[in-house]
Enzyme design. Structure first.
Site, PDB file in Angstrom:
ATOM      1  N   GLU A 138      45.375  59.090  67.944  1.00  0.00           N
ATOM      2  CA  GLU A 138      45.352  60.238  68.854  1.00  0.00           C
ATOM      3  C   GLU A 138      46.609  61.091  68.671  1.00  0.00           C
ATOM      4  OE1 GLU A 138      43.492  61.749  70.858  1.00  0.00           O
ATOM      5  OE2 GLU A 138      41.941  60.420  71.638  1.00  0.00           O
ATOM      6  N   ARG A 186      45.684  55.366  83.488  1.00  0.00           N
ATOM      7  CA  ARG A 186      46.844  55.448  82.591  1.00  0.00           C
ATOM      8  C   ARG A 186      46.904  56.846  82.007  1.00  0.00           C
ATOM      9  NH1 ARG A 186      45.699  55.626  77.138  1.00  0.00           N
ATOM     10  NH2 ARG A 186      43.680  54.891  76.397  1.00  0.00           N
ATOM     11  N   ASN A 203      46.798  59.771  79.180  1.00  0.00           N
ATOM     12  CA  ASN A 203      46.061  60.044  77.952  1.00  0.00           C
ATOM     13  C   ASN A 203      46.696  61.246  77.260  1.00  0.00           C
ATOM     14  OD1 ASN A 203      43.902  59.137  76.250  1.00  0.00           O
ATOM     15  ND2 ASN A 203      42.745  60.960  76.800  1.00  0.00           N
ATOM     16  N   ASN A 225      41.793  65.379  78.406  1.00  0.00           N
ATOM     17  CA  ASN A 225      41.921  65.674  76.988  1.00  0.00           C
ATOM     18  C   ASN A 225      42.144  67.174  76.773  1.00  0.00           C
ATOM     19  OD1 ASN A 225      41.798  63.624  74.879  1.00  0.00           O
ATOM     20  ND2 ASN A 225      39.872  62.988  75.842  1.00  0.00           N
ATOM     21  N   ASP A 230      37.237  66.113  72.827  1.00  0.00           N
ATOM     22  CA  ASP A 230      38.439  65.291  72.694  1.00  0.00           C
ATOM     23  C   ASP A 230      39.610  66.238  72.464  1.00  0.00           C
ATOM     24  OD1 ASP A 230      40.200  63.068  72.339  1.00  0.00           O
ATOM     25  OD2 ASP A 230      38.522  61.870  71.632  1.00  0.00           O
TER      26      ASP A 230
END
Length: 300
Positions: free
Chosen positions: A16, A99, A101, A157, A207
């Site tokens: 990522e 959490r 991202n 995202n 994404d």
């Protein structure tokens, strides 16, 4: 003619957040669930790996050296030489189901990062979260204060800004949407939230994203093996099929900012392993005829 190459066959569990640093002329990216930071030069050599103690959602380099990380336990500083972590703040300490991202720095040096639920399933794109219990988007200012910018998303995202800094883009893989907000770069504030891109009719979902020098937004379609370039009005300008189904994020880099780097994931989805060649690898696309914008370092 475009040329897609597998640069680093790193087999990231969940690659990522690729980040090209114009100062170092190096590319950084993370393996979110592999708890690693990766780095290489323009051509994919001189590969370096750094380890972190927990899941890492995203990172940004700092003007003062080192990096700021969005880890499972909140915002942290990271020293590459010692690999030491210095904790800053955890804005969701009272919500252990979430959490950090995806995250990115605006052109004033503020770090924006959103959270995601641990129970998010990218295959079904569903979550057990209830309204009001969802994740949020946070802004870390150079003075290390933390501000909640928006909330009620499941899997944050695609944070990025228009070329003129007047629009902020931010997506949710759960809702299969990228929103656009009016952006005030003088204070880092958003307003006038509206749907910019919707993937409701596709099996894939949104994404990571980036904006090029012409103001067009590029989005990785995880599960769909495709990268799409959108015009400023949200219409599709170009579609590129890539060799891996689970493409996760992308950024322009290289000495001329004309190479599109993208990450991918090798982790099994619902127990089904990814067997494609290069799954979890770092790729580069050449010959697009488009340049990106330089990424800014965190000012704190």
């Amino acid at each position: 003619m475009t040329d897609i190459r597998l640069l680093v066959d790193c087999k990231n569990h969940l690659g990522e957040g690729p980040l090209w640093d114009v100062e170092e002329q190096r590319l950084y990216w993370v393996d979110s669930t592999g708890c690693e930071i990766w780095s290489c030069n323009e051509g994919g050599t001189d590969v370096r790996t750094y380890y972190v103690p927990t899941y890492i959602g995203s990172m940004a380099l700092r003007e003062n050296g080192g990096a700021v990380l969005a880890l499972a336990n909140g915002f942290n500083f990271f020293d590459f030489e010692s690999q030491e972590i210095t904790h800053i703040a955890n804005p969701f300490a009272d919500n252990p189901d979430y959490r950090f991202n995806d995250g990115k720095v605006d052109r004033a040096g503020r770090f924006f990062a959103g959270s995601m639920g641990y129970d998010f399933d990218p295959l079904t794109v569903t979550s057990a979260r209830k309204p009001g219990e969802n994740g949020a988007l946070y802004r870390l200012d150079p003075d290390l204060s933390v501000t909640e910018i928006d909330r009620d998303m499941i899997c944050s995202n695609a944070p990025c800004w228009s070329a003129d800094d007047k629009t902020f883009y931010f997506g949710d893989s759960e809702h299969k949407v990228i929103w656009a907000y009016d952006y005030d770069i003088t204070i880092g504030a958003v307003s006038n939230k509206r749907v910019h891109i919707s993937d409701q009719s596709y099996a894939r979902t949104v994404d990571g994203a980036t904006v090029d020098a012409e103001g067009f937004l590029w989005n990785a379609k995880v599960l769909g093996g495709r990268i799409i370039r959108y015009a400023p009005d949200g219409s599709i300008d170009r579609e590129i099929d890539v060799p891996v189904r689970n493409v996760t994020s992308l950024v322009f880099g290289g000495r001329n900012l004309d190479v599109l780097y993208f990450t991918s994931m090798a982790k099994a989805v619902r127990g089904v392993p990814t067997s494609q060649r290069g799954a979890g690898g770092l790729f580069a696309i050449y010959g697009l005829g488009v340049k990106g914008l330089p990424e800014t370092r965190f000012a704190g």
